[in-house]
Design a protein around this motif. Sequence first.
Motif, PDB file in Angstrom:
ATOM      1  N   LEU A  41       0.820  -1.212   0.000  1.00 32.12           N
ATOM      2  CA  LEU A  41       0.000   0.000   0.000  1.00 32.12           C
ATOM      3  C   LEU A  41       0.853   1.262   0.000  1.00 32.12           C
ATOM      4  O   LEU A  41       2.023   1.249   0.422  1.00 32.12           O
ATOM      5  N   SER A  42       0.265   2.346  -0.443  1.00 34.39           N
ATOM      6  CA  SER A  42       0.935   3.643  -0.349  1.00 34.39           C
ATOM      7  C   SER A  42       0.990   4.064   1.112  1.00 34.39           C
ATOM      8  O   SER A  42       0.221   3.547   1.944  1.00 34.39           O
ATOM      9  N   PRO A  43       1.863   4.992   1.480  1.00 38.21           N
ATOM     10  CA  PRO A  43       1.922   5.449   2.876  1.00 38.21           C
ATOM     11  C   PRO A  43       0.575   5.954   3.385  1.00 38.21           C
ATOM     12  O   PRO A  43       0.212   5.709   4.544  1.00 38.21           O
ATOM     13  N   GLU A  44      -0.170   6.648   2.527  1.00 37.14           N
ATOM     14  CA  GLU A  44      -1.478   7.168   2.940  1.00 37.14           C
ATOM     15  C   GLU A  44      -2.461   6.027   3.212  1.00 37.14           C
ATOM     16  O   GLU A  44      -3.215   6.050   4.184  1.00 37.14           O
ATOM     17  N   GLU A  45      -2.416   5.000   2.351  1.00 41.33           N
ATOM     18  CA  GLU A  45      -3.297   3.847   2.534  1.00 41.33           C
ATOM     19  C   GLU A  45      -2.904   3.046   3.769  1.00 41.33           C
ATOM     20  O   GLU A  45      -3.763   2.557   4.512  1.00 41.33           O
ATOM     21  N   GLN A  46      -1.603   2.911   4.001  1.00 36.02           N
ATOM     22  CA  GLN A  46      -1.147   2.209   5.198  1.00 36.02           C
ATOM     23  C   GLN A  46      -1.632   2.911   6.465  1.00 36.02           C
ATOM     24  O   GLN A  46      -2.092   2.272   7.409  1.00 36.02           O
ATOM     25  N   THR A  47      -1.527   4.234   6.467  1.00 37.37           N
ATOM     26  CA  THR A  47      -1.967   5.016   7.633  1.00 37.37           C
ATOM     27  C   THR A  47      -3.464   4.844   7.860  1.00 37.37           C
ATOM     28  O   THR A  47      -3.914   4.680   9.004  1.00 37.37           O
ATOM     29  N   ALA A  48      -4.239   4.868   6.769  1.00 35.70           N
ATOM     30  CA  ALA A  48      -5.698   4.732   6.892  1.00 35.70           C
ATOM     31  C   ALA A  48      -6.069   3.360   7.449  1.00 35.70           C
ATOM     32  O   ALA A  48      -6.932   3.246   8.328  1.00 35.70           O
ATOM     33  N   LEU A  49      -5.424   2.309   6.948  1.00 38.19           N
ATOM     34  CA  LEU A  49      -5.728   0.963   7.429  1.00 38.19           C
ATOM     35  C   LEU A  49      -5.275   0.797   8.875  1.00 38.19           C
ATOM     36  O   LEU A  49      -6.008   0.228   9.700  1.00 38.19           O
ATOM     37  N   TYR A  50      -4.087   1.283   9.191  1.00 38.43           N
ATOM     38  CA  TYR A  50      -3.602   1.200  10.574  1.00 38.43           C
ATOM     39  C   TYR A  50      -4.575   1.902  11.514  1.00 38.43           C
ATOM     40  O   TYR A  50      -4.902   1.377  12.590  1.00 38.43           O
ATOM     41  N   ASP A  51      -5.025   3.080  11.122  1.00 38.69           N
ATOM     42  CA  ASP A  51      -5.933   3.837  11.980  1.00 38.69           C
ATOM     43  C   ASP A  51      -7.237   3.078  12.200  1.00 38.69           C
ATOM     44  O   ASP A  51      -7.755   3.012  13.322  1.00 38.69           O
ATOM     45  N   GLN A  52      -7.782   2.483  11.144  1.00 40.48           N
ATOM     46  CA  GLN A  52      -9.032   1.730  11.263  1.00 40.48           C
ATOM     47  C   GLN A  52      -8.854   0.520  12.168  1.00 40.48           C
ATOM     48  O   GLN A  52      -9.681   0.250  13.050  1.00 40.48           O
ATOM     49  N   LEU A  53      -7.750  -0.205  11.980  1.00 41.84           N
ATOM     50  CA  LEU A  53      -7.526  -1.423  12.759  1.00 41.84           C
ATOM     51  C   LEU A  53      -7.175  -1.120  14.216  1.00 41.84           C
ATOM     52  O   LEU A  53      -7.546  -1.875  15.120  1.00 41.84           O
ATOM     53  N   SER A  54      -6.498  -0.012  14.460  1.00 46.23           N
ATOM     54  CA  SER A  54      -6.106   0.310  15.832  1.00 46.23           C
ATOM     55  C   SER A  54      -7.301   0.720  16.678  1.00 46.23           C
ATOM     56  O   SER A  54      -7.278   0.582  17.908  1.00 46.23           O
ATOM     57  N   LYS A  55      -8.359   1.214  16.039  1.00 47.31           N
ATOM     58  CA  LYS A  55      -9.557   1.624  16.765  1.00 47.31           C
ATOM     59  C   LYS A  55     -10.491   0.446  17.041  1.00 47.31           C
ATOM     60  O   LYS A  55     -11.413   0.558  17.846  1.00 47.31           O
ATOM     61  N   LEU A  56     -10.248  -0.668  16.370  1.00 45.47           N
ATOM     62  CA  LEU A  56     -11.122  -1.829  16.502  1.00 45.47           C
ATOM     63  C   LEU A  56     -10.632  -2.742  17.626  1.00 45.47           C
ATOM     64  O   LEU A  56      -9.448  -3.070  17.697  1.00 45.47           O
ATOM     65  N   ASP A  57     -11.555  -3.145  18.481  1.00 46.68           N
ATOM     66  CA  ASP A  57     -11.231  -4.113  19.536  1.00 46.68           C
ATOM     67  C   ASP A  57     -11.419  -5.509  18.946  1.00 46.68           C
ATOM     68  O   ASP A  57     -12.510  -6.077  18.972  1.00 46.68           O
ATOM     69  N   VAL A  58     -10.344  -6.063  18.405  1.00 50.08           N
ATOM     70  CA  VAL A  58     -10.443  -7.327  17.669  1.00 50.08           C
ATOM     71  C   VAL A  58     -10.814  -8.487  18.587  1.00 50.08           C
ATOM     72  O   VAL A  58     -11.526  -9.423  18.173  1.00 50.08           O
ATOM     73  N   ASP A  59     -10.366  -8.443  19.841  1.00 41.73           N
ATOM     74  CA  ASP A  59     -10.737  -9.516  20.765  1.00 41.73           C
ATOM     75  C   ASP A  59     -12.239  -9.485  21.055  1.00 41.73           C
ATOM     76  O   ASP A  59     -12.878 -10.538  21.186  1.00 41.73           O
ATOM     77  N   ARG A  60     -12.803  -8.289  21.146  1.00 40.79           N
ATOM     78  CA  ARG A  60     -14.252  -8.163  21.346  1.00 40.79           C
ATOM     79  C   ARG A  60     -15.007  -8.706  20.134  1.00 40.79           C
ATOM     80  O   ARG A  60     -16.034  -9.380  20.281  1.00 40.79           O
ATOM     81  N   VAL A  61     -14.498  -8.431  18.937  1.00 39.59           N
ATOM     82  CA  VAL A  61     -15.121  -8.954  17.719  1.00 39.59           C
ATOM     83  C   VAL A  61     -15.169 -10.472  17.766  1.00 39.59           C
ATOM     84  O   VAL A  61     -16.201 -11.093  17.463  1.00 39.59           O
TER      85      VAL A  61
END
Length: 506
Positions: A41-61
């Motif tokens: 991914l481009s740096p902008e896309e990496q940042t967007a995906l990181y931001d989305q995933l960091s806000k998600l509580d994956v264990d809760r999911v």
Amino acid sequence: MSFKTSSVKINPVPTQAQVDALKAKYAAARQEQVFTFYDSLSPEEQTALYDQLSKLDVDRVNRIYKKAVSSLESSSTNLSISPLPNDSFDSVLDATESKQEEWESIGLKSISENKVAVILMAGGQGTRLGSSAPKGCYDIGLPSHKSLFQLQAERILRLQKIAKDTTGTQGQVVIPWYVMTSGPTRAATEEFFQSHGYFGLEKENVIVFEQGILPALTDDGKIFLETKSKIAVAPDGNGGIYAALRNENVLTDLTSRDILYVHAYCVDNCLVRVADPVFIGYSISKHADCGAKAVRKAYPEEPVGLIALKDGKFNVVEYSEFDPTLAALTKANGQLEYGAANIANHFYTVDFLKSVERFEGELEYHIAKKKIKHVDLKTGELQSPTKPNGMKMELFVFDVFPFTERMSVLEVDRKEEFSPLKNAPGTGVDDPDTSRRDIISQHVRFVEKAGGEVVAGVGETQDKLTFEISPLVSYAGEGLEGLKGKTIRTPAVINTVDDIEKVVLS
């Protein structure tokens, strides 16, 4: 008090250490597939995906998925279903006028003391209606062309005045209005209220907030990638209201305003009595933590969810869960034993809303099989399935009922309080035409109750009238005494008290 806004923020680029830590977290949760394309991914896309995933509580999911699947697998058709206890159920169709006035008096007193707020569930879009705007913006075709939002705002304005005048309150009476949107509808909802001056309400008393989201999952619980740089998500259902109240600081704001009671409802009911003092007063008189309005089931086979006891606890039982013989049972008065049709119209104490966090982990999410667009993890190509290939999970607003210690149910008159807008124009059921018809028919009844009459004018018929009474003039039929013995010929619109004299013919 600060609320989250929909303004665009530029997120900082994560460090490699932060990315590695997040990857390890998702790998531990066995959801590492979401990073499949990260390095390309481009740096902008990496940042967007990181931001989305960091806000998600994956264990809760993962916990939600496991509980939803296990609940589905263990569900049984041999449920123990029983009627509502007599001491938790009353009906305005049967209650005496004095009893209803007693409930109303209690409600108006609480409203006058600024102890009541309203929460509107308005996350839906008007897609079925042929509109790209939020459903609350929809014009059902009344002579005034008022939107659903405006009709409801004006009912709040009128009720504030009624409470103030009835109780003789000297100070300002305020019913704060909390409007829950979804991600796709938030900005448009905020803009709509701003552009219409909040329909006469004070800006600080109309608080827009946003419900949460959950990822779309494969049948084996893996998070879908919608694109290489974005996971697929969906709103978490109207039951997401409880977490959203906490996460969006609404509970904090309610507390700061010393609010004790809340009325919550869905935006698509054009007849809703917002902050209904009768319902609020009834619920308070029953010392209820949680209350629900219901309408009388029309016939045994009507496909509606019913408020009843399921395994000894308050719940909404779907019509498909009823044996036909059970559904047809009647009481001594001839009414259906199971006849309290759910309309998603609730009362809560603020204390109860705060308590939901304690049992939130026990709430059972519902699985909806969906066609989910996604990126193939092997080829990177976009897939648009033609049949359900995964699931979305959601809570329903009534999923807290089994955890209620003191619940009450008030049956109301369907023709006066429930007309949902669900379907496209011309459908003939729960569509803009039926919504418009039901409001106009109600306004005609208001006039008739006041001792007046509405007659069709030139080119109109009695079943299709151009007639309307603004909620600013009458909330539920009150304030129309000047129409006694008078006749109104359509088309006619009563926008102000002064219009009462203008439209009268005799």
